[in-house]
Design a protein around this motif. Structure first.
Motif, PDB file in Angstrom:
ATOM      1  N   TYR A  35      42.865 -17.687 -13.954  1.00 15.84           N
ATOM      2  CA  TYR A  35      42.414 -18.751 -12.396  1.00 15.84           C
ATOM      3  C   TYR A  35      41.178 -18.569 -13.279  1.00 15.84           C
ATOM      4  CZ  TYR A  35      46.861 -18.128  -9.527  1.00 15.84           C
ATOM      5  OH  TYR A  35      47.551 -18.133  -8.554  1.00 15.84           O
ATOM      6  N   GLN A  37      37.440 -19.336 -11.194  1.00 17.58           N
ATOM      7  CA  GLN A  37      36.453 -19.439  -9.603  1.00 17.58           C
ATOM      8  C   GLN A  37      35.205 -19.542  -9.902  1.00 17.58           C
ATOM      9  OE1 GLN A  37      36.530 -16.055  -7.339  1.00 17.58           O
ATOM     10  NE2 GLN A  37      37.372 -16.688  -5.291  1.00 17.58           N
ATOM     11  N   HIS A  41      35.085 -24.697  -4.759  1.00 11.99           N
ATOM     12  CA  HIS A  41      36.367 -25.281  -5.326  1.00 11.99           C
ATOM     13  C   HIS A  41      37.824 -23.860  -4.944  1.00 11.99           C
ATOM     14  CE1 HIS A  41      34.752 -28.575  -7.035  1.00 11.99           C
ATOM     15  NE2 HIS A  41      33.703 -28.340  -7.850  1.00 11.99           N
ATOM     16  N   GLY A  42      37.205 -22.580  -5.303  1.00  9.23           N
ATOM     17  CA  GLY A  42      38.377 -21.522  -5.468  1.00  9.23           C
ATOM     18  C   GLY A  42      38.658 -21.113  -6.287  1.00  9.23           C
ATOM     19  N   LEU A  43      39.514 -20.752  -5.850  1.00  6.45           N
ATOM     20  CA  LEU A  43      40.868 -20.173  -7.269  1.00  6.45           C
ATOM     21  C   LEU A  43      41.464 -21.491  -7.793  1.00  6.45           C
ATOM     22  CD1 LEU A  43      41.831 -16.750  -6.782  1.00  6.45           C
ATOM     23  CD2 LEU A  43      40.779 -17.345  -8.099  1.00  6.45           C
TER      24      LEU A  43
END
Lengths: 120, 112
Positions: A35, A37, A41-43
């Protein structure tokens, strides 16, 4: 602690250079994930793997490739780094966990400590 | 397209307050909903919920799932400055290899 390590933990590089991030796990888990981060946008999932040599793309896979030649290592490569790839990168594994009813749950993901990558 | 929406995006409260964080979802083949807490480092697992109406509790944190209305809430009572973090909601699906779908998180700040 699900036995996940990431290396390097911090890296500064220049635009256009190749970069490889390593995720290493010690418990033979089948599923591994990469991922990124970013604020707002978050993960976001880049790529994931469901076994040796079995990988698939996530929602933000452009500019990234992965390899999994053995169970314990999942490598993320930026072939030619760009400033937009400056981010914090997390590796995760999916591990079974015993639940109260006596069975096993397979949905939890556990995260590595992260790699902060800066592309200048 | 599967999606998880968290609200509010950020929240500032005073120590001792009670807060409720929301997570709504639209996914195919729902299996479970998970909550994570992220301080300055990697997300750490809090709860997994699979059944409606059964509250999960851990100290001052509790969570419940409503599979009919497709949402979950995370409650924190008597907040402390150590509760300051990003709280992430994620949904797992039944379909084979599919990864979790994450919301963007709620940033909670608890001030003294």
């Amino acid at each position: 602690d699900a036995g996940i390590t990431q290396s390097p933990r911090h890296k500064v590089t220049e635009t256009g250079t190749p970069v490889t991030l390593r995720c290493h796990q010690t418990e033979n888990h089948r599923y591994m994930y990469w991922y990124r981060q970013d604020p707002g946008h978050g993960l976001r999932l880049i790529h994931y793997s469901y076994g040796v040599k079995d990988t698939d793309k996530g929602e933000v896979s452009d500019g990234y490739s992965v390899s999994r030649s053995k169970t314990e290592d999942f490598l993320l490569t930026l072939e030619s780094a760009t400033s937009s790839q400056t981010s914090v990168y997390f590796c995760a594994i999916r591990a079974p966990r015993r639940v109260a009813a006596g069975g096993l749950s397979y949905n939890e993901q556990f995260f590595g400590p992260g790699t902060r990558l800066t592309v200048l | 397209e599967d999606k998880v929406v968290q609200s509010p995006l950020s929240l500032v409260v005073h120590e001792g307050d009670t807060v409720t964080l929301n997570c709504s979802y639209e996914v195919t083949n729902f299996r479970s909903l998970l909550w994570y807490k992220q301080e300055k480092k990697a997300p750490t697992f809090l709860f997994m919920l699979t059944s409606s109406g059964i509250e999960k509790k851990s100290g001052r944190l509790s969570s419940i799932l409503d599979k009919k209305e497709l949402f979950s809430i995370l409650n924190i009572t008597a907040t402390q400055t150590g509760d300051s973090a990003i709280y992430l909601c994620a949904v797992g699906r039944n379909s084979g290899n599919t990864p979790l779908v994450f919301g963007k998180g709620t940033r909670l700040s608890v001030i003294a």
